[in-house]
Design a protein around this motif. Structure first.
Motif, short mmCIF file in Angstrom:
data_model
loop_
_atom_site.label_atom_id
_atom_site.label_comp_id
_atom_site.label_asym_id
_atom_site.label_seq_id
_atom_site.Cartn_x
_atom_site.Cartn_y
_atom_site.Cartn_z
N ALA A 28 0.99 -1.28 0.08
CA ALA A 28 -0.04 0.06 0.09
C ALA A 28 0.87 1.24 0.03
O ALA A 28 0.66 2.04 -0.70
CB ALA A 28 -0.95 -0.21 1.40
N VAL A 29 1.81 1.25 0.89
CA VAL A 29 2.84 2.33 0.94
C VAL A 29 3.65 2.75 -0.42
O VAL A 29 3.70 3.74 -0.91
CB VAL A 29 3.91 2.16 2.16
N ARG A 30 3.90 1.60 -1.01
CA ARG A 30 4.54 1.74 -2.28
C ARG A 30 3.65 2.28 -3.38
O ARG A 30 4.02 3.17 -4.11
CB ARG A 30 5.17 0.24 -2.68
N ASN A 31 2.63 1.87 -3.29
CA ASN A 31 1.42 2.63 -4.16
C ASN A 31 1.34 4.00 -4.18
O ASN A 31 0.99 4.92 -5.04
CB ASN A 31 0.08 1.74 -4.21
N SER A 71 8.21 2.85 1.28
CA SER A 71 7.47 1.44 1.65
C SER A 71 8.70 0.70 2.28
O SER A 71 8.40 0.31 3.27
CB SER A 71 7.24 0.93 0.35
N PHE A 72 9.87 0.84 1.78
CA PHE A 72 10.99 0.23 2.57
C PHE A 72 11.23 0.58 3.91
O PHE A 72 11.05 0.09 4.97
CB PHE A 72 12.35 0.34 1.99
N TRP A 73 11.36 2.10 4.15
CA TRP A 73 11.58 2.50 5.70
C TRP A 73 10.24 2.82 6.42
O TRP A 73 10.43 2.31 7.53
CB TRP A 73 12.00 3.95 5.50
N ALA A 74 9.06 2.74 5.65
CA ALA A 74 7.69 2.53 6.41
C ALA A 74 7.46 1.08 7.25
O ALA A 74 7.17 1.07 8.35
CB ALA A 74 6.58 2.85 5.70
N THR A 75 8.13 0.17 6.43
CA THR A 75 7.79 -1.23 6.68
C THR A 75 8.89 -1.56 7.96
O THR A 75 8.45 -2.29 8.77
CB THR A 75 8.12 -2.24 5.67
N VAL A 76 10.05 -1.06 7.67
CA VAL A 76 10.99 -1.21 8.99
C VAL A 76 10.73 -0.76 10.18
O VAL A 76 10.74 -1.20 11.26
CB VAL A 76 12.48 -0.63 8.34
N LEU A 136 3.66 7.90 6.38
CA LEU A 136 4.28 9.25 6.56
C LEU A 136 5.76 9.02 7.11
O LEU A 136 6.53 9.78 6.86
CB LEU A 136 3.26 10.19 7.34
N VAL A 137 5.68 8.01 7.96
CA VAL A 137 7.17 8.03 8.60
C VAL A 137 8.29 7.58 7.60
O VAL A 137 9.18 7.97 7.73
CB VAL A 137 6.95 6.85 9.93
N GLY A 138 7.70 6.44 6.85
CA GLY A 138 8.14 6.15 5.81
C GLY A 138 8.64 7.24 4.99
O GLY A 138 9.85 7.46 4.19
N ALA A 157 22.50 9.28 9.52
CA ALA A 157 21.39 9.88 10.66
C ALA A 157 20.27 8.73 10.39
O ALA A 157 19.57 8.38 11.35
CB ALA A 157 20.93 11.06 10.45
N ALA A 158 19.82 8.52 9.27
CA ALA A 158 18.69 7.76 9.08
C ALA A 158 18.85 6.23 9.68
O ALA A 158 17.91 5.53 10.30
CB ALA A 158 18.36 7.32 7.58
N VAL A 159 20.41 5.58 9.41
CA VAL A 159 20.61 4.38 10.10
C VAL A 159 20.44 4.37 11.75
O VAL A 159 19.89 3.34 12.17
CB VAL A 159 21.86 3.63 9.77
N LEU A 160 20.92 5.38 11.99
CA LEU A 160 20.92 5.63 13.81
C LEU A 160 19.55 5.62 14.07
O LEU A 160 19.26 5.33 15.02
CB LEU A 160 22.00 6.71 14.23
#
Length: 477
Positions: free
Chosen positions: A102-105, A112-117, A310-312, A333-336
């Protein structure tokens, strides 16, 4: 000669993330004994499989149909507590995949990657996914409905609308209160479909209502009783309003910080972003206005389902900085930040998993010494009931009398004629009068004392660890 195409790694990342999350969660499903609600659903499922689900009248006080209890009962038959919890975990894992699609769409692959993580690292979701309760199945239904509506907007084919209706209806039938998530779903439908939304809404309402009616109409008497009972039954368990607010705030902190940033970055989709952002506040408002602490941790995850896209977006913006001297710094910073979310999420999940006493040792003692036909008084009743009924140590769950049943006059014999008395000195304390009457009998002897350490939020809004003692008494009348 045929030249093999290089493997497209991007096509597999969703399954990889969710697969690792699923396996790690699966390995820790024995983290504690049965939670009170898990005991209820597993017992109800076992009874339903044996043909007693309706006659036991669970629907008069269940917040959903017997759909999840049956699944939980099947899982328990196969692999005990872990089997029941594994089915809930599987449902949430499927929901996570639907969420990612859904986020990818809506916002692209990177978001989508970051939101799922980020969502997979949320403490409330990890906690809910590892419990054999009906929230997991309901959450999966809402996630699939969310994804289906984004596919409807992308492909313009109403087969996706039918899937959304079916998934949403499944979620509501699993747990009635989750029906409130129709608000963001319809908001997305109207916004993405525009002129076609009128017919879509009519179909959604007609097919969804028809399905629900066909399911609930034969059960209407018991279901109506449930809604009457729920309106007047809101136990507080000693939880104060500040404790409710702090629980919602601490679990929602990542979303409260990052989702508004993601909304600001949705330059061409501010209205869509606003719908997703407002979804975050549905359940905190419900629990605060009703002064209701029951299931707040699990309910919050339904708001996260819509807010975490939105976090993604916020994470993706941090990662996709233009090349330059700050690129490595921003990606670092994103990884941390993701690592910080992991530490917070796992800590919260660990605390939530120790929020009730481990009753496996005293339950095992009763399994070894209880004789069929004997009556029990157990205040923390349903975990014991599930363990004992599954092993055939009691012929009916109603051989166990808890605080509610005793104080509402359901015990038909004198307290001194009950065979076993179990006192779990935790959330469901025996009234002082019952304790005094048991002591006055003079025939009960303590046989086992077991202590389990529990973690919960205190009145000072700090998490504290404290012992919960369980004492088993035998009546030698």
């Amino acid at each position: 000669m045929r030249i093999m195409k290089p493997l497209n790694v991007r096509r597999w990342w969703i399954g990889g993330i969710v697969g690792i999350w699923f396996l790690l969660s699966l390995l820790t499903l024995g983290y504690n004994g049965l939670f009170f609600d898990e005991g209820i659903y597993i017992t109800a499922g076992l009874r339903t499989l044996e043909g007693h689900g309706y006659s036991d009248q669970y629907l008069t006080w269940f917040g959903g149909t017997l759909l999840w209890p049956v699944l939980a009962g099947l899982g328990y038959r196969v692999a005990g507590t872990v089997g029941a919890r594994a089915l809930a975990l599987l449902a949430v894992a499927g929901g996570l995949i639907a969420f990612a699609r859904a986020v990818r769409n809506l916002f692209g692959k990177r978001a989508s990657f970051w939101a799922t993580v980020a969502l997979a690292l949320n403490g409330a979701l990890i906690s809910m996914a590892r419990m054999a309760v009906y929230d997991g199945l309901a959450w999966a239904g809402m996630a699939v409905a969310f994804w289906a509506l984004t596919e409807l907007a992308r492909q313009d084919h109403r087969k996706w609308l039918l899937l959304a209706i079916a998934a949403y209806t499944l979620g509501v039938l699993a747990k009635y209160p989750t029906g409130v998530m129709i608000l963001p779903l319809l908001g997305i439908l109207v916004l993405k479909r525009r002129k076609k939304a009128v017919l879509d809404l009519l179909l959604f309402g007609y097919v969804g209502a028809l399905t629900a009616l066909m399911t609930l109409l034969p059960l209407r008497e018991q279901v109506a009783t449930y809604f009457q009972w729920r309106l007047t039954n809101t136990p507080s368990f000693g939880v104060t309003l500040p404790m409710i607010a702090w629980t919602a705030l601490s679990l929602s902190l990542p979303a409260l910080v990052l989702a508004p940033a993601g909304w600001l970055l949705c330059r061409g989709n501010r209205l869509l972003g606003g719908i997703l952002l407002l979804s975050l506040f549905i359940w905190p408002a419900y629990h605060l206005l009703r002064y209701d602490p029951v299931s707040i941790t699990k309910h919050l995850t339904f708001g996260y389902l819509f807010a975490y896209p939105l976090v993604g977006v916020a994470f993706a913006a941090l990662w996709e900085a233009r090349k330059g001297q700050f690129l490595a710094l921003r990606r670092g910073a994103a990884v941390l930040l993701a690592l910080a979310l992991a530490v917070m999420g796992f800590t919260q999940a660990f605390q939530a998993g120790r929020g009730w006493p481990d009753l496996r040792p005293p339950a095992q003692y009763l399994q070894q010494h209880l004789r069929p036909g004997e009556k029990l008084l157990v205040n923390e009743s349903w975990p014991f009931t599930a363990y004992l009924y599954a092993e055939g140590r009691i012929s009916s769950p109603w051989d166990v009398y808890d605080t509610y049943r005793v104080t509402h006059g359901e015990l038909e014999v004198d307290l001194c004629k009950v065979d076993w008395f179990v006192d779990v000195r935790g959330s469901f304390a025996w009234p002082a009068q019952v304790l005094q009457e048991i002591e006055a009998c003079g025939t009960f002897q303590p046989l086992l004392s077991s202590t389990s350490w529990v973690v919960n939020i205190g009145s000072d809004l700090r998490y504290v660890e404290y012992p919960v003692e369980t004492v088993i008494w035998r009546n030698y009348r």
